[in-house]
Design an enzyme around this catalytic site. Structure first.
Site, PDB file in Angstrom:
ATOM      1  N   GLU A   1       0.809  -1.228   0.000  1.00 34.91           N
ATOM      2  CA  GLU A   1       0.000   0.000   0.000  1.00 34.91           C
ATOM      3  C   GLU A   1       0.844   1.280   0.000  1.00 34.91           C
ATOM      4  OE1 GLU A   1      -2.924  -0.408   3.118  1.00 34.91           O
ATOM      5  OE2 GLU A   1      -3.931  -2.047   2.072  1.00 34.91           O
TER       6      GLU A   1
ATOM      7  N   GLU B   1      -4.875  -9.125  -0.612  1.00 35.05           N
ATOM      8  CA  GLU B   1      -5.273  -8.875   0.783  1.00 35.05           C
ATOM      9  C   GLU B   1      -6.747  -8.521   0.864  1.00 35.05           C
ATOM     10  OE1 GLU B   1      -2.688  -6.349   3.253  1.00 35.05           O
ATOM     11  OE2 GLU B   1      -4.502  -5.534   4.180  1.00 35.05           O
TER      12      GLU B   1
END
Length: 517
Positions: free
Chosen positions: A252, A357
């Site tokens: 991220e 994820e």
């Protein structure tokens, strides 16, 4: 007549054999149902290969069914049979090949796994990875710490400014938790487990803010060091007998660029990332003994693909020489159209998309981080997996394999839900509906399966049945059907044959039958 009787008896035997070989859910709760595993009991599921001319169906429902197994015969197609929905399967129209399904081995998952008795540890591993379980074949593992650690950490924290990484060693968490769990998973299956490794943050001395969290960038003088950091991790895990199949280019990166989260992050601009891939990470991996390790870009939300990945490769096309695929996360899927995935796969057909994820309970407004027995959360998983698969995603990896009832530990207090919740003080763990939701895909869609076209025909006022279908290496077709509404009748048409099913309200069903190409 004798032939029909023999076939009927054989189908009965197969159904009976399946019923005898599995153990049923030890249910707890009435409206919100979990399945309890203890030292002496844990439910299992086995896939029974369907015989020619017959099909097997496995159903999980809000009402409490968990992989309930039934079967029947394929009948000649009858255009007069009235069903709310007809799903026409077209096996000759083929799309992406499946890589697999799995979950993450974080410190938190390892800590909780280790807190269980040996029998329960075995039950948990077998539930996820064995042929009597979900048959996971992928694992995501953090490179160093993540927020699901008891404290923030990285490798080679000291000495600072050590550009050669002279003190690079694995952490105690690797040796105590992650490596033992991964090796147990590898021992539980004959299938190869593909490991996807991801860095949340390098040691703070490599970063502009000298901290684990907050807005940061990688200091330019450590671009090569950060590439070496990944290679050294790959080498260390290989030395432990764990080959790393893929790495991502940092977890991220938008969070670290914008300061969106309180946990370990590293921010990247598109140009910085491209420069690092082209000049450092790509050549470092490709010129090493681990040159076949795949490199996955983005590893962030679906919403970031149009302006992050597309911009990066448009301005820096040489990144495509090193990138094998794109990793995407779950959390903005509800506001981001899935066609973005299809468009990127059309633009870059040689690059695959992997969902790396997902979890429920992650948003600040969700007061209950863990909701035991929540069907709504399972339904969110089902919808997302079907949608992703129908838009060219090759696999789907859940977040923590297990957590406690608080959704941790998490040093940043970023607590979330998990398919398995452990209660070591009671000598048990529980499987949530999310566990079974993922299993309807992972159990029956092995690596090498190919998605095939399904055309839906609905009668007026009938609700759509979410669906996806695959041609598997077993020589079968597997169709996964999700009925989010009331009880519904569905017909599956395949060439000149049909299957007629009654789908329970709020249920997911996996249907498998033989198919000759």
């Amino acid at each position: 007549m004798k032939i029909l009787i023999c076939i009927s008896l054989l189908i009965f035997y197969v159904s009976l054999k399946g019923a005898l070989s599995d153990t049923v859910c030890q249910a707890r709760g009435s409206d919100a149902i979990v399945c309890v595993c203890n030292d002496t009991y844990c439910d299992t599921v086995t896939r029974e290969p369907p015989i020619i001319g017959a099909y097997n169906t496995y159903t999980t429902s809000e009402s409490g069914l968990r992989f309930s197994k039934t079967g029947g015969t394929l009948n000649p197609y009858n255009n007069l049979t009235q069903c709310g929905t007809t799903l026409v399967i077209e096996p000759r129209v083929r799309h992406q090949m499946i890589e697999g399904f799995g979950g993450a081995v974080t410190d938190a998952a390892g800590i909780h796994w280790k807190s269980l008795s040996q029998n329960l540890q075995n039950h948990l591993i077998e539930s996820y990875f064995s042929r009597n379980g979900l048959e996971y074949n992928m694992i995501r593992v953090p490179i160093g710490g993540s927020d699901f650690s008891t404290h923030p950490y990285a490798y080679n924290e000291f000495p600072e400014n050590d550009a050669t990484l002279s003190n690079f060693t694995l952490a105690k968490e690797d040796y105590q938790y992650k490596i033992p769990l991964i090796k147990s998973a590898m021992s539980a299956t004959k299938r190869q487990i593909h490991i996807v490794a991801t860095t949340w943050s390098p040691p703070p001395w490599m970063k502009t803010n000298n901290r684990y969290s907050g807005i940061s960038r990688l200091k330019p003088e450590y671009f090569q060091t950060y590439a070496d950091y990944h290679l050294k991790f790959i080498q260390k895990y290989a030395d432990e007998g764990i080959p790393v199949w893929a790495i991502t280019t940092t977890n991220e990166p938008l969070s670290g660029m914008l300061g969106l989260d309180s946990f370990n992050t590293l921010g990247w601009t598109q140009d910085q990332m491209a420069k690092w891939i082209i000049n450092n990470l790509g050549p470092t991996i490709r010129n090493s003994t681990h040159k076949n390790t795949k490199i996955l870009a983005v590893d962030d939300q679906r919403i970031s693909i149009p302006y992050w990945f597309n911009y990066m490769v448009a301005k820096n096309p040489k990144t495509l020489d090193y990138i094998d695929g794109i990793a995407v996360h779950y959390y903005t899927d509800f506001i981001t159209p899935a066609y973005i995935l299809t468009e990127v796969s059309k633009a870059f057909p040689d690059k695959f998309i992997l969902a790396t994820e997902a979890c429920e309970g992650s948003f600040p407004w969700q007061k209950n981080k863990v909701e035991l027995g929540s069907w709504t959360r399972a339904a969110n998983y089902i919808n997302d997996i079907i949608t992703d698969l129908n838009h060219n995603v090759v696999g789907w990896i859940d977040w923590n394999l297990c957590l406690d009832v608080n959704g941790g530990p998490n040093w940043a207090k970023n607590f979330v839900d998990s398919p398995i919740i452990v209660f070591p003080e009671n000598g048990e763990f529980v499987k949530q509906p999310m566990f079974y939701a993922i299993g309807h895909f992972s159990k029956f869609i092995p690596r090498g399966s190919v998605r095939i076209k399904v055309h839906e025909r609905k009668r007026i006022f009938s609700k759509s049945i979410e669906n996806v279908a695959f041609l598997t290496p077993y020589g079968t077709i597997v169709a996964v059907l999700y009925n989010r509404g009331n009880r519904a009748s569905v017909k599956i048409k395949i060439r000149t044959k049909e299957i007629v099913l009654e789908l329970l309200a709020k249920s997911i069903s996996t249907v498998e039958f033989p198919y000759k190409t």
